[in-house]
Each structure stands twice: as C-alpha cells, then as structure tokens.
Scaffold this active site. Structure first.
Site, PDB file in Angstrom:
ATOM      1  N   PHE A  10     -12.333 -15.426 -16.633  1.00  0.00           N
ATOM      2  CA  PHE A  10     -12.475 -15.461 -18.080  1.00  0.00           C
ATOM      3  C   PHE A  10     -12.628 -14.059 -18.660  1.00  0.00           C
ATOM      4  CE2 PHE A  10     -14.415 -16.700 -22.180  1.00  0.00           C
ATOM      5  CZ  PHE A  10     -13.496 -17.657 -22.565  1.00  0.00           C
ATOM      6  N   LYS A 100     -21.435 -20.530 -19.962  1.00  0.00           N
ATOM      7  CA  LYS A 100     -21.895 -21.835 -20.439  1.00  0.00           C
ATOM      8  C   LYS A 100     -22.894 -22.413 -19.441  1.00  0.00           C
ATOM      9  CE  LYS A 100     -17.347 -22.639 -22.498  1.00  0.00           C
ATOM     10  NZ  LYS A 100     -16.110 -23.457 -22.496  1.00  0.00           N
ATOM     11  N   GLY A 128     -16.239 -22.761 -26.336  1.00  0.00           N
ATOM     12  CA  GLY A 128     -15.325 -23.769 -26.856  1.00  0.00           C
ATOM     13  C   GLY A 128     -14.272 -24.140 -25.837  1.00  0.00           C
ATOM     14  N   ALA A 132      -9.039 -19.819 -18.888  1.00  0.00           N
ATOM     15  CA  ALA A 132      -8.745 -18.387 -18.822  1.00  0.00           C
ATOM     16  C   ALA A 132      -7.243 -18.111 -18.845  1.00  0.00           C
ATOM     17  CB  ALA A 132      -9.379 -17.792 -17.566  1.00  0.00           C
ATOM     18  N   LYS A 183     -21.528 -30.251 -21.808  1.00  0.00           N
ATOM     19  CA  LYS A 183     -20.239 -30.899 -21.500  1.00  0.00           C
ATOM     20  C   LYS A 183     -19.884 -30.705 -20.032  1.00  0.00           C
ATOM     21  CE  LYS A 183     -17.722 -27.001 -21.159  1.00  0.00           C
ATOM     22  NZ  LYS A 183     -16.763 -26.615 -20.101  1.00  0.00           N
ATOM     23  N   SER A 246     -10.389 -27.817 -14.762  1.00  0.00           N
ATOM     24  CA  SER A 246     -11.834 -27.647 -14.884  1.00  0.00           C
ATOM     25  C   SER A 246     -12.494 -27.647 -13.512  1.00  0.00           C
ATOM     26  CB  SER A 246     -12.421 -28.781 -15.732  1.00  0.00           C
ATOM     27  OG  SER A 246     -13.818 -28.852 -15.563  1.00  0.00           O
ATOM     28  N   ARG A 247     -13.256 -26.600 -13.228  1.00  0.00           N
ATOM     29  CA  ARG A 247     -13.977 -26.531 -11.958  1.00  0.00           C
ATOM     30  C   ARG A 247     -15.038 -27.625 -11.863  1.00  0.00           C
ATOM     31  NH1 ARG A 247     -15.587 -20.360 -12.747  1.00  0.00           N
ATOM     32  NH2 ARG A 247     -15.831 -21.273 -14.804  1.00  0.00           N
ATOM     33  N   ASN A 248     -15.685 -27.942 -12.991  1.00  0.00           N
ATOM     34  CA  ASN A 248     -16.706 -28.979 -12.980  1.00  0.00           C
ATOM     35  C   ASN A 248     -16.097 -30.343 -12.700  1.00  0.00           C
ATOM     36  OD1 ASN A 248     -19.377 -27.617 -13.999  1.00  0.00           O
ATOM     37  ND2 ASN A 248     -17.743 -26.774 -15.254  1.00  0.00           N
ATOM     38  N   GLU A 268     -20.797 -24.295 -13.034  1.00  0.00           N
ATOM     39  CA  GLU A 268     -21.955 -24.105 -13.901  1.00  0.00           C
ATOM     40  C   GLU A 268     -22.713 -25.405 -14.143  1.00  0.00           C
ATOM     41  OE1 GLU A 268     -23.078 -21.323 -14.541  1.00  0.00           O
ATOM     42  OE2 GLU A 268     -21.634 -19.864 -15.297  1.00  0.00           O
TER      43      GLU A 268
END
Length: 318
Positions: A10, A100, A128, A132, A183, A246-248, A268
């Site tokens: 990022f 985040k 938001g 990246a 989120k 998304s890594r999450n 995160e």
C-alpha cells in the site's frame, strides 16, 4: 515533497500515484530492502510489475526531519513502535495513518496511537475501499480522509488527492478508523463461510448482521451516526468481504477449509477481532459475530461450532 513511511504494497502504491504529481520519498524500515528497490526500480516482493518512477526516492535508515505531512503505511500492530522509535522526526507534523485495525496492546486505533505517541502531531487517517494494485495502476478509487482539524484536513485533501484517487473529507476520525478496522473482522467471517461451503446467502447475512455490529460498536465509542454508512465503513466492507484480493477474506477462507495460512502475510483483522471482542465485553455490548470470529482466530472454536452458536441464538426483531 511527500513522505511515506512503509514500503509494503500500500505504501508503494501511494508513492506511485502521488509521484505523478511531484517528488515522493518512500521510507523502508529495512535498509537492505530499500537498496533492493532502488536497484530494481520496483517493489518486487510486495507489488511486482509496477515500475517506480524517477520521482520516487527510496530510503532506509533514519526518517528525515521536516514539517511536511507524512503518510504512515505500516501494519497496525507495528505503528506504535514506529512512532516511538522515530518520535523526533515525526512529532509536530501532520501524520496520516494508512493502516486499519486496533492496537492489541492499548486498544487504540491509528489516530489514537498517533495522539499518544506524538502529542504535537496532527493525526489523520486515509481509509476506505481500495487495493494497492488498483491504486498503483491508476484505476478510479475513492477514499475517506478524516482529520479532526478541518483546516488541516482540507489541505491534506488537496495535496493527496488526484484525478484517479478521489478523497472525501471527514472530521470523524473515530468513525473512519473503526470502519476500516471492524470490516476486516467481518471479512474473516465471510471468508470462513465461503471456505466452509456455506454459500453466498450465508455470506450476505453475515455481512449485513456484521455491519449492524460495526455500527453498534462505533456509536458506543463516539463515532458520528452517518460515518459507517460511507466509504470507510459500508464501502470498505463490501469490497473486503467479496474479493479474493483481500488478505482477511483469504485468511478466513483458510480457516473455513481447515488449512494453514502463510504466517508472513499480515492479516490485520486477526488481532483486531481479539481487541474489539475484549472492548465490547468491557462495554457490555452484544456482538456475537465478532466474538465468534475472535474465537475462530484463536482456535477456541471451529467454523461448525461458531455457526451452531450463532444460529441457536433467540429469534429477535431486526
């Protein structure tokens, strides 16, 4: 000149887009990593295939002094250490957090950590729905820039925004940072739902009820009522819960399938789930989805157990 601390995906993407308007200094914690990027003119480890223009100077070692704004694009759980280690260079300037989550040690969000660690700095947060690579490629992206000092926020908005990176200004730093943090927790749950083969209808239900928990928590700790309905809350929730980038979500998918996840990848939401669950209990808030995801992350529950727990709750009005 714009200074960015953190040469992950990022931070590098922000450097690439901001360099289209002027010179950028990109600081990497590892001096060897900085030398590698200077030689290759790309971040081959984190953002391969994206060239670094001559407008970008990659450095390691000490963070340069100055009063220009600094974007802090480091993982949430390392932000406090960065502020402590480089306090002299970072204090007394606008500091824009680009991470985040909630700090596991203190329970604070990014702007709270900045206020605690650099009392003379002006805290802000850039958050938001964004990936990246999209930003680096110049694809249209809209983000929230929140700063309690409205005048500083307006200056940052003018300085950091561009044709492709549209920034919407807010003074609600609490709401903006909580939207980005919470989120990620729900995204882990949505990934687990899909990984376990529970279907898209179940994911939609989890997103919706998860958003209700996000809103409940944010209002309880002082966020403005409308903030989470914007880019930093609902917008980021939709992107993170529905994309394989998304890594999450990918982490949650691994949990749902009972597979190991690469420990080198920063997730995160894992630490945030634990921090939010603890804070919710202390506040007496009913957040069953968050509590279940925190238990999944720590291995206290399996997906099937979490589903049974949530579905056996008493029926209620929406």
């Amino acid at each position: 000149m714009t200074l960015i601390c953190g040469a992950g995906a990022f931070g590098t993407a922000l450097a690439v887009t901001l360099a289209r308007s002027g010179p950028v200094t990109l600081w990497a914690r590892d001096a060897g990593y900085a030398a590698e990027m200077r030689a290759a003119r790309e971040n081959a480890r984190r953002l391969p295939g994206i060239a670094l223009s001559d407008q970008i100077t990659v450095i390691g070692g000490d963070i340069p002094d100055g009063d220009a704004p600094c974007l802090l694009a480091v993982p949430m759980q390392t932000l406090g250490g960065l502020l402590a280690a480089h306090h002299a260079a970072l204090d007394a300037r606008p500091l824009v957090a680009c991470c985040k989550g909630m700090d596991l040690a203190t329970g604070l969000g990014p702007t709270g950590l900045i206020a605690q660690g650099c009392a003379k700095a002006t805290p802000a947060i850039l958050t938001g729905p964004s990936f990246a690579r999209d930003i680096a490629l110049g694809l249209p992206t809209a983000l929230t820039l929140a700063c309690a000092d409205a005048a500083t926020g307006a200056r940052l908005q003018a300085r950091l925004g561009s044709h492709d990176l549209r920034l919407y200004r807010s003074t609600d730093t609490i709401g903006a940072e909580l939207g980005g943090a919470l989120k990620n927790v729900i995204a882990i749950g949505c990934g687990a739902v899909m990984g376990a083969g529970l279907g898209e209808s179940a994911r939609a239900a989890l997103m919706t009820r998860g958003f209700a928990e996000m809103d409940r928590f944010a209002l309880a700790v002082g966020a403005q009522p409308d903030t989470l309905a914007g880019l930093s809350g609902f917008g980021d929730l939709v992107l993170t819960c529905t994309s394989g980038q998304s890594r999450n979500t990918r982490f949650g998918h691994s949990l749902g399938r009972g597979e190991a996840f690469d420990p080198a990848i920063t997730v995160e939401g894992a630490a945030t789930a634990r921090a939010v669950a603890d804070r919710a209990r202390a506040l007496g808030l009913d957040m069953p989805i968050t509590q279940a995801i925190a238990a999944l992350v720590t291995g206290e529950l399996r997906v099937a157990q979490a589903v049974d727990m949530l579905l056996s709750r008493p029926l209620k009005e929406e």
